[in-house]
Write a protein that holds these residues in place. Structure first.
Motif, short mmCIF file in Angstrom:
data_model
loop_
_atom_site.label_atom_id
_atom_site.label_comp_id
_atom_site.label_asym_id
_atom_site.label_seq_id
_atom_site.Cartn_x
_atom_site.Cartn_y
_atom_site.Cartn_z
N PHE A 11 0.84 -1.19 0.00
CA PHE A 11 0.00 0.00 0.00
C PHE A 11 0.87 1.24 0.00
CE2 PHE A 11 -2.61 -3.31 1.83
CZ PHE A 11 -3.80 -3.13 1.15
N LEU A 12 0.40 2.27 -0.68
CA LEU A 12 1.10 3.55 -0.75
C LEU A 12 0.28 4.63 -0.06
CD1 LEU A 12 2.02 3.43 -4.54
CD2 LEU A 12 3.53 2.89 -2.64
N LYS A 13 0.95 5.56 0.58
CA LYS A 13 0.27 6.72 1.14
C LYS A 13 0.11 7.77 0.04
CE LYS A 13 1.60 6.34 5.95
NZ LYS A 13 2.16 7.04 7.10
N THR A 14 -0.69 8.77 0.32
CA THR A 14 -0.98 9.81 -0.68
C THR A 14 0.31 10.46 -1.19
OG1 THR A 14 -3.10 10.22 0.36
CG2 THR A 14 -2.28 11.93 -1.11
N LYS A 15 1.24 10.78 -0.31
CA LYS A 15 2.48 11.43 -0.73
C LYS A 15 3.29 10.52 -1.64
CE LYS A 15 6.48 14.05 0.62
NZ LYS A 15 6.97 13.97 -0.71
N GLU A 16 3.30 9.22 -1.37
CA GLU A 16 4.04 8.29 -2.21
C GLU A 16 3.43 8.19 -3.61
OE1 GLU A 16 5.72 5.28 1.22
OE2 GLU A 16 3.62 5.07 0.57
N VAL A 17 2.10 8.20 -3.68
CA VAL A 17 1.44 8.20 -4.99
C VAL A 17 1.77 9.49 -5.73
CG1 VAL A 17 -0.78 8.18 -6.20
CG2 VAL A 17 -0.41 6.66 -4.24
N ALA A 18 1.73 10.61 -5.01
CA ALA A 18 2.03 11.91 -5.62
C ALA A 18 3.45 11.93 -6.16
CB ALA A 18 1.83 13.02 -4.58
N LEU A 48 -4.79 5.02 2.09
CA LEU A 48 -3.87 4.05 1.53
C LEU A 48 -4.37 3.60 0.17
CD1 LEU A 48 -3.11 1.86 4.67
CD2 LEU A 48 -1.81 3.78 3.77
N TYR A 49 -3.44 3.48 -0.76
CA TYR A 49 -3.73 3.09 -2.14
C TYR A 49 -3.02 1.76 -2.40
CZ TYR A 49 -4.88 8.04 -2.58
OH TYR A 49 -5.42 9.29 -2.41
#
Length: 72
Positions: A11-18, A48-49
């Motif tokens: 899972f990725l957090k919003t900042k990691e996706v950004a 979480l994504y």
């Protein structure tokens, strides 16, 4: 004792996706709320994504882009 691996998180957090798509966290949140971004789930204070979902979303964007199709 099991060997330690440095596998990427599921899972990725919003900042990691950004960071992955080179946008701001605010832009990622706006895309998710508008229904045009990757699907995410709220867990506590974080969104979480799923990594697989983000990669599938990016692949779908590429498939829908006529310029990307012509370049391939």
């Amino acid at each position: 004792m099991a060997p330690t691996t440095t596998a990427e998180p599921d899972f990725l957090k919003t900042k990691e996706v950004a960071d992955l798509i080179r946008k701001t966290p605010h832009a990622v949140r706006q895309m998710r709320h508008r229904g045009i971004g990757p699907k995410g789930r709220r867990v506590g204070r974080d969104t979480l994504y799923p990594r697989a979902g983000v990669l599938a979303w990016l692949a779908a964007l590429e498939q829908a882009d006529p310029l990307a199709q012509r370049a391939a």
